[in-house]
Design an enzyme around this catalytic site. Structure first.
Site: not given
Length: 349
Positions: A154-156
């Site tokens: 997942l993106d940051k």
């Protein structure tokens, strides 16, 4: 410790090379001795020797592989420092919200702000560092030294459910399921997003190929399907809640991925003119709308990340074949945003 070497007279084919001209006084010196002295102690002589033997040094643009070579007046000696190798991640005692764990896998609720695996600018403090501490040696080498156990990410600034493999069998099985994008019925990934405006259809599908942006290589954009870097991408969405109306509106949307491209939901929702609130990359031009949200204006304008949460993940257990499903509630920051939008009074002006 290696010290960055500034470029000196960067003429010739080595971009960013450090170059030194051999003077009459230096005539006859060994190449390694000359370079070590020219660098004024920034590198040890043994380090200079290893760089020469590795082909990082040239004399008059011809590779010089022997540290014993004698330099002559007027020769141009160039050193090109190799890129530093990325360090192997170390265990770090970072708290994890574990939803489920057995001998094969770990399911967790990733908070926003946590980077999944080490990379430039984030060599420490990542999910991988936390998992190495939590799982010990069981993750070693599974999926690569710097991505142990990671089968998706997942993106940051995206929160939500993730699964991590603890052995090779689990890694292969989960990787296959993610690669199939749910086409075989074993996996489902569902997200909740808060977007600007209200889609005209309560249920819909965005099918648009994605590729790199020509203006910014870190961004993705919708591209023609025939472009060489185009990747097929499909996102299904359903409007769950509506807030406001007209130009002063937002909605809570569920998105189900049929494919799993980088930034897919963010790009697809922006493509249909409903970018995610807080998305500075794909929806920054919508931020001025926040002032119209009256009592919720401050919350909307100040939301610090893309409003996206991976709330459901379903998959087949690698060992037992059991159907596994995990759901999590919206985290506090998204819950506060939704509550503010549910009860806001629009700006009267």
């Amino acid at each position: 410790m290696e010290v960055p070497i500034p470029a000196v007279g960067t003429s010739g084919p080595e971009a960013g090379a450090s170059r030194f001209l051999v003077s009459d006084e230096d005539a006859g010196k060994r190449l390694d001795q000359f370079l070590a002295q020219a660098l004024a102690g920034d590198l040890s002589r043994s380090r200079v020797q290893s760089l020469i033997e590795a082909g990082q040094v040239s004399v008059d643009d011809v590779a010089a592989l022997s540290p014993k070579r004698r330099v002559q007046p007027g020769e141009s000696v160039a050193l090109v420092m190799p890129e530093p190798e990325a360090p192997d991640p170390e265990p770090e005692n970072i708290p994890l919200d574990i939803l489920y764990e057995d001998a094969d896998l770990v399911v967790l609720d990733k908070p926003a702000g946590l980077v999944v695996h080490p990379g430039p600018g984030n060599w420490t403090g990542t999910l991988v560092n936390a998992l190495l501490f939590h799982c010990g040696d069981t993750l070693s080498g599974i999926g690569g030294v710097r991505r142990p156990g990671i089968v998706h990410r997942l993106d940051k600034d995206t929160s939500g459910v993730m699964v991590v493999a603890k052995n090779d069998l689990a890694h292969r099985s989960l990787a296959e399921q993610f690669a199939a994008h749910g086409a075989d019925g074993r996996m489902e990934r569902a997200y909740q997003a808060v977007v600007w405006g209200i889609p005209s259809r309560p249920i819909g599908t965005v099918e648009a190929a994605l590729g790199r942006s020509n203006s910014d290589r870190t961004k993705r954009t919708v591209v023609p399907a025939g472009r060489p870097d185009a990747r097929h991408a499909v996102t299904h969405f359903e409007v769950l809640e509506r807030y406001g109306e007209g130009n002063t509106s937002a909605s809570l949307v569920a998105c189900i991925l049929e494919t799993g491209r980088t930034h897919q939901i963010r790009v697809h929702m922006a493509h249909i003119d409903h970018p995610l609130i807080g998305d500075e990359t794909y929806g920054a031009h919508f931020k001025s709308k926040a002032r119209k949200f009256g009592t919720a204006a401050e919350t909307v304008a100040g939301f610090p990340r893309q409003a996206l949460h991976a709330f459901r993940l379903a998959f087949e257990h690698p060992s037992t074949g059991e159907a596994m499903e995990f759901e999590t509630e919206l985290p506090d920051d998204l819950s506060e945003l939704v509550e503010a939008l549910r009860h806001f009074t629009p700006d009267a002006t």
